[in-house]
Design a protein around this motif. Structure first.
Motif, mmCIF file in Angstrom:
data_model
loop_
_atom_site.group_PDB
_atom_site.id
_atom_site.type_symbol
_atom_site.label_atom_id
_atom_site.label_comp_id
_atom_site.label_asym_id
_atom_site.label_seq_id
_atom_site.Cartn_x
_atom_site.Cartn_y
_atom_site.Cartn_z
ATOM 1 N N ALA A 42 -1.848 5.263 2.839
ATOM 2 C CA ALA A 42 -2.955 4.348 3.124
ATOM 3 C C ALA A 42 -2.631 3.402 4.262
ATOM 4 N N LEU A 44 0.836 -1.195 0.000
ATOM 5 C CA LEU A 44 0.000 0.000 0.000
ATOM 6 C C LEU A 44 0.873 1.248 0.000
ATOM 7 N N SER A 49 -6.462 -1.208 1.708
ATOM 8 C CA SER A 49 -6.680 0.125 2.284
ATOM 9 C C SER A 49 -8.003 0.210 3.034
#
Length: 212
Positions: free
Chosen positions: A47, A43, A188
């Motif tokens: 996030a 990610l 996320s």
């Protein structure tokens, strides 16, 4: 002369008050110390858990920044090896999240417990409060292993008088819509759920740091 002394006293008192207020207004510096679950595997940094928790706390009026010190693949032994230089001087508090990789590798529970306790001791020796984020062993590790491993976190929290969040992946594990394709790491949206669940304990921790 009396008036001058009185004015001087008022000026000194005002200076002390301003300094005290400024000290209380300093941004709290918290470090998220952990593995890929803290680092936000695959990610963007924006996030990840530290960034999303920072945003959530700031939205609720807390002047705090959480720095990401998560390293993918870290075991508790790896964390112990780097804790002294990964947590900078001036850190107000640490969210400690380690143990998932110990479980995946089937490492002895006694080693995991010993490593976590050593990390906690080193941080407390430096006067840095710890919020302990727990982990649970998956069922396929067997009942005895799971029971022994799962007891680590509440036991250490009680022994060292720590705030405890029992299961870091609460609300995400077993929900494919909140996980990456590997079925282990949160996406996320999963991080968002983790932050929502974690927020009440995080606010308590921030409050305790502000009270010191």
């Amino acid at each position: 002369m009396g008036i001058k002394n009185t004015l001087a006293s008022i000026a000194v008192a005002a200076t002390i008050l301003v300094a005290s207020t400024a000290a209380r207004a300093e941004t709290l510096s918290i470090v998220g110390f952990g593995d890929s679950l803290m680092a936000g595997y695959q990610l963007p940094s924006s996030a990840g858990f530290p960034a999303q928790l920072t945003q959530a706390l700031q939205a609720r009026g807390h002047d705090v920044v959480i720095t990401d010190s998560g390293v993918s693949g870290d075991t508790t032994a790896d964390g112990l090896a780097r804790v002294d230089w990964s947590i900078p001087d001036g850190t107000d508090g640490v969210i400690l999240e380690l143990g998932a990789n110990d479980v995946l590798r089937g490492l002895p529970v006694s080693e995991t417990r010993s490593n976590l306790e050593a990390i906690i001791a080193r941080l407390q020796d430096r006067g840095i409060p710890v919020l302990l984020a727990g982990m649970l062993a998956p069922p396929n590790m067997g009942g005895d292993y799971a029971a022994t491993f799962n007891a680590i976190y509440p036991d250490l929290a009680k022994r060292h008088d720590l705030m405890l969040y029992p299961f870091f992946l609460d609300g995400v594990t077993g929900n494919p819509g909140l996980e990456l394709s590997d079925g282990m790491h949160p996406n996320s949206d999963g991080i968002k759920v983790m932050v929502e669940n974690f927020l009440p304990v995080a606010e308590q921790f921030v409050g305790s740091l502000q009270a010191e």
